[in-house]
Design a protein around this motif. Structure first.
Motif, PDB file in Angstrom:
ATOM      1  N   THR A 240       0.829  -1.198   0.000  1.00 44.14           N
ATOM      2  CA  THR A 240       0.000   0.000   0.000  1.00 44.14           C
ATOM      3  C   THR A 240       0.868   1.254   0.000  1.00 44.14           C
ATOM      4  O   THR A 240       2.083   1.204   0.240  1.00 44.14           O
ATOM      5  CB  THR A 240      -0.908   0.031   1.240  1.00 44.14           C
ATOM      6  N   GLU A 241       0.230   2.397  -0.264  1.00 46.13           N
ATOM      7  CA  GLU A 241       0.969   3.663  -0.243  1.00 46.13           C
ATOM      8  C   GLU A 241       1.566   3.914   1.137  1.00 46.13           C
ATOM      9  O   GLU A 241       2.699   4.402   1.255  1.00 46.13           O
ATOM     10  CB  GLU A 241       0.041   4.807  -0.643  1.00 46.13           C
ATOM     11  N   THR A 244       4.490   1.559   1.559  1.00 45.34           N
ATOM     12  CA  THR A 244       5.593   1.987   0.702  1.00 45.34           C
ATOM     13  C   THR A 244       6.309   3.190   1.299  1.00 45.34           C
ATOM     14  O   THR A 244       7.549   3.251   1.297  1.00 45.34           O
ATOM     15  CB  THR A 244       5.067   2.316  -0.708  1.00 45.34           C
ATOM     16  N   ASP A 391       6.327   6.741 -11.400  1.00 41.56           N
ATOM     17  CA  ASP A 391       5.498   7.952 -11.358  1.00 41.56           C
ATOM     18  C   ASP A 391       6.234   9.151 -11.944  1.00 41.56           C
ATOM     19  O   ASP A 391       5.615  10.165 -12.264  1.00 41.56           O
ATOM     20  CB  ASP A 391       5.050   8.246  -9.922  1.00 41.56           C
ATOM     21  N   SER A 425       7.988   1.210  -8.312  1.00 45.47           N
ATOM     22  CA  SER A 425       6.888   1.850  -7.581  1.00 45.47           C
ATOM     23  C   SER A 425       5.999   2.546  -8.607  1.00 45.47           C
ATOM     24  O   SER A 425       6.480   3.081  -9.603  1.00 45.47           O
ATOM     25  CB  SER A 425       7.400   2.838  -6.534  1.00 45.47           C
ATOM     26  N   GLY A 428       2.551   5.429  -6.194  1.00 49.90           N
ATOM     27  CA  GLY A 428       2.966   5.505  -4.797  1.00 49.90           C
ATOM     28  C   GLY A 428       3.045   4.163  -4.106  1.00 49.90           C
ATOM     29  O   GLY A 428       3.247   4.108  -2.895  1.00 49.90           O
ATOM     30  N   ARG A 429       2.925   3.059  -4.861  1.00 51.84           N
ATOM     31  CA  ARG A 429       2.923   1.720  -4.275  1.00 51.84           C
ATOM     32  C   ARG A 429       4.122   0.914  -4.780  1.00 51.84           C
ATOM     33  O   ARG A 429       4.382   0.877  -5.980  1.00 51.84           O
ATOM     34  CB  ARG A 429       1.634   0.977  -4.627  1.00 51.84           C
TER      35      ARG A 429
END
Length: 463
Positions: A240-241, A244, A391, A425, A428-429
């Motif tokens: 999960t964010e 992470t 990202d 990633s 955000g994960r």
């Protein structure tokens, strides 16, 4: 290797980095894919608009439109530019397929079914509708024309075009912009890397390269036994964010990145699974991106292969996670930050292309001390590919309203008994993935390693 003009287009021989990958591709090895699941209004995915956007991507990256000529004495790339906008759209449509297959079906068919790519089609795009506003995308290309960086960047640019405020007519106008092809076609990476000029400097680079090979020490291997036809599996573990963020914070506090920590966890997970001798180190192999070392070129295409390879050796007995992570960091940074990296890349590519380093320009002077050689114990456990924070590539602000990305995965078509550990990633994960031939190893062995590795992440990085 430079391009030369022919009556109907352009040609150039394969470079040293490209040639071995091209030869492997003749048996469908190394064909890359990028899978992306996303939500999007159907107006962005109209067939006409997808064809236009896909054609723009291909036109901006002409290796995607090339053909590979497999002449035994002169294998080479060939490019014939579409003469009209209509021809460009037709060319893109021929490399585009619509489907309703789900993720597992798309990946399984690509990895284990008949080869989708060919010497006549070096790229392919599949758009699969999954229900109301839910879509899967599969972008495919052989490894000899690019890498994961190119796949991700092109997918981002495709989504940005599809969801842009530009009308179809405006995109057609963009597609119709004249190109100076000889400037846009990427040369081989070897022609853009700095080459030492003097005989002495070349000899020093050769010795440094051989010294690097002499440090490739590893004796731990997975037990391979082909129990049936290749059947590729892709396992995944996502955090999960919040998890992470905690993992990244813990890594930073210990002076390493999450990539360094994941390498260390491979090492620790293996020590918990193996009965092989702890006296011999465990070795992994991975890739370094050469793009920052390349001389400028008029082409802004991101489709070309710009990788070299190196190894990481860690002790095979139990140890402290952060000490191992710092060992991994020192070796990884030592490889990618070395001023010898471009020369090593050139020599390594020449070695793979010719099976030995045959360039007289890199021979040391007569009377030099005996040169180091690769150790007899020089086997890697597996390959790792930790691409980092995606990202930074998939910039969400560049997309139109209603387009939301879910998950992404990349891998290459494996040989029997192939295995590759990946990490990135996204949104955000943190995501780790294992791509492997489930019929190519002793039953249960890879599964035990994967369980040990994924269990070690929360054990050591979230405690």
């Amino acid at each position: 290797m430079a391009w030369s003009q022919r009556l109907d287009g352009y040609e150039r021989p394969f470079g040293d980095s490209e040639l071995p990958l091209f030869l492997g591709s003749q048996n469908a090895l190394g064909d890359m894919f990028l899978f992306l699941a996303f939500r999007s209004p159907s107006r962005y995915l109209r067939a006409e608009r997808v064809e236009i956007a896909w054609s723009i991507i291909r036109r901006n990256n002409p290796l995607l439109m090339c053909k590979a000529l497999a002449d035994e004495d002169n294998p080479r790339l060939s490019f014939s530019p579409p003469p009209t906008t209509e021809a460009a759209l037709q060319e893109a449509a021929s490399a585009l397929h619509w489907s309703r297959a789900n993720r597992d079906e798309l990946i399984s068919e690509y990895m284990d079914g008949p080869r989708k790519l060919s010497n006549d089609y070096l790229s392919y795009l599949i758009i699969s509708e999954q229900g109301t506003d839910e879509w899967n995308l599969l972008m495919c290309a052989p490894h000899f024309i690019g890498d994961g960086t190119a796949l991700h960047q092109s997918t981002h640019e495709l989504l940005a075009l599809l969801s842009s405020e530009k009308t179809d007519a405006e995109l057609i106008e963009q597609l119709s912009t004249p190109k100076i092809w000889i400037d846009l076609l990427p040369p081989s990476v070897e022609s853009r890397l700095p080459v030492p000029r003097s005989r002495f400097a070349r000899a020093v680079c050769k010795i440094n390269y051989l010294q690097a090979l002499s440090k490739e020490i590893g004796g731990h291997t997975l037990s391979r036994i082909q129990r049936g036809p290749k059947r590729t599996l892709m396992e995944e573990r996502e955090f999960t964010e919040e998890q992470t963020a905690a993992i990244l914070s813990r890594c930073k506090a210990n002076g390493v990145t999450v990539n360094h920590a994941l390498v260390a966890l491979c090492n620790i997970a293996w020590t918990r699974c193996t009965s092989q001798s702890p006296e011999i180190p465990m070795m992994l192999y991975t890739a370094a991106n050469l793009r920052s070392h390349l001389a400028p070129h008029p082409s802004d295409s991101h489709w070309f292969i710009a990788l070299t390879y190196f190894t990481i050796s860690l002790p095979a007995f139990p140890g402290n996670i952060w000490y191992r992570a710092r060992q991994a960091k020192a070796q990884m940074q030592g490889a990618v930050r070395s001023p010898f990296l471009p020369a090593r890349a050139l020599l390594s590519a020449a070695s793979r292309a010719r099976r030995n380093v045959s360039s007289d320009a890199f021979l040391p002077p007569a009377g030099s001390p005996e040169l180091p050689t690769r150790p007899t114990s020089s086997a890697a456990l597996l390959g790792v590919s930790f691409i980092g924070d995606l990202d930074r590539t998939y910039v969400r602000a560049a997309y139109g309203a209603g387009l939301h990305l879910h998950t992404v995965a990349t891998a290459s078509r494996l040989k029997p008994g192939g295995i590759l550990l990946l990490g990135h990633s996204f949104g955000g994960r943190l995501v780790v993935q294992l791509c492997w031939d489930s019929m190519g190893f002793t039953a249960g062995q890879v599964e035990r390693f994967w369980t040990a590795f994924t269990d070690a992440i929360p054990e050591f990085l979230l405690c």
